[in-house]
Write a protein that holds these residues in place. Structure first.
Motif, mmCIF file in Angstrom:
data_model
loop_
_atom_site.group_PDB
_atom_site.id
_atom_site.type_symbol
_atom_site.label_atom_id
_atom_site.label_comp_id
_atom_site.label_asym_id
_atom_site.label_seq_id
_atom_site.Cartn_x
_atom_site.Cartn_y
_atom_site.Cartn_z
ATOM 1 N N GLU A 29 -16.421 47.568 -2.475
ATOM 2 C CA GLU A 29 -16.587 48.958 -1.661
ATOM 3 C C GLU A 29 -17.576 49.831 -2.460
ATOM 4 O O GLU A 29 -17.582 49.935 -3.797
ATOM 5 N N LEU A 37 -5.734 49.938 2.454
ATOM 6 C CA LEU A 37 -6.715 49.213 2.187
ATOM 7 C C LEU A 37 -7.013 48.596 0.683
ATOM 8 O O LEU A 37 -7.344 47.460 0.653
ATOM 9 N N ARG A 41 -6.891 44.801 -0.291
ATOM 10 C CA ARG A 41 -8.102 44.045 -1.189
ATOM 11 C C ARG A 41 -7.877 43.469 -2.480
ATOM 12 O O ARG A 41 -8.253 42.464 -2.889
ATOM 13 N N ALA A 44 -6.357 40.284 -2.236
ATOM 14 C CA ALA A 44 -7.417 39.127 -1.580
ATOM 15 C C ALA A 44 -8.176 39.015 -2.913
ATOM 16 O O ALA A 44 -8.719 37.711 -3.019
#
Length: 247
Positions: A29, A37, A41, A44
């Protein structure tokens, strides 16, 4: 992060009464992003859980380095260390809004961390044993310094603590997945912390001179440290049990 609660519920629990939480420096980012978010993330990226750190000057509780991260965390006196990725988050809290409508906003700065055991975090069993002794010590210090003799002030503070504890039980102060012992340890740690606060703040007893105040601090600092260690042990117990293969 473990999937036991929804991202929205996790964000609500983290934000509390604050207006806005943003995450700065997240890999992939270019600018700050919202908390929902950011949690997605991080997951992930391999993050399966978050460890709490509550450092204080001279006591890097829950930290593992490097020095740059530790320095930021010590300044904030709190941080979060990711389990599953070499990342940590340090909050920066500031006030925003016009006069009369000021609110707190938080920016979480993502920084690299060293993948190593966190400093000075006991097991739940160790924390519970230490807290039992610390509770006795705190009570003795209160009595010796005549802080307990402040009467209604001390009683009101203890009543307020009990009310908060009851509300906490109703709202599940720990997220799903924690062992029952963690809630017990956390509650006891908060009680010890309250007694330490009473002893520091009580001004109606015998400790009024500079030397007596210094003696009060010297007697209470080890007790306060034990309470903080126990809080970190309780909050991080899910990660510790997972690493041992219990879960």
């Amino acid at each position: 992060m473990s999937g036991l609660v929804s991202p929205d519920d996790a964000v609500l629990a983290i934000v509390g009464d604050d207006a806005v939480h943003r995450v700065q420096g997240l890999p992939g980012e270019s600018g700050p992003v919202g908390l929902t978010l950011a949690l997605g993330r991080l997951r992930a990226l391999g993050v399966g859980a978050l460890r709490v750190a509550l450092p204080a000057p001279g006591h890097p509780l829950g930290l593992s380095g490097p020095p740059e991260f530790n320095a930021r965390a010590l300044q904030a006196e709190e941080a979060v260390v990711c389990h599953g990725a070499a990342l940590g988050l340090v909050p920066e809290v500031y006030e925003a809004g016009p006069e009369g409508d000021v609110h707190a906003e938080v920016v979480w700065h993502v920084l690299p961390v060293r993948e190593a055991p966190p400093a000075d975090v006991p097991s739940l069993g160790e924390a519970e044993r230490e807290l039992a002794e610390a509770l006795r010590e705190a009570t003795q210090v209160l009595s010796r310094l005549d802080v307990a003799g402040s009467g209604p002030v001390a009683e009101a503070a203890i009543d307020a603590y009990r009310a908060r504890a009851e509300r906490g039980r109703a709202q599940d102060v720990l997220a799903p997945g924690y062992p029952p012992r963690a809630a017990r340890v956390l509650e006891m740690a908060q009680r010890v912390g309250l007694l330490v606060s009473l002893a520091y703040e009580g001004g109606h007893g015998g400790a009024v001179s500079a030397s007596e105040m210094a003696a009060r601090g010297a007697a209470l600092r080890p007790v306060e440290r034990t309470a903080r260690r126990a809080q970190v042990a309780a909050y991080n117990s899910v990660v510790e049990e997972r690493e041992k293969g219990v879960r």
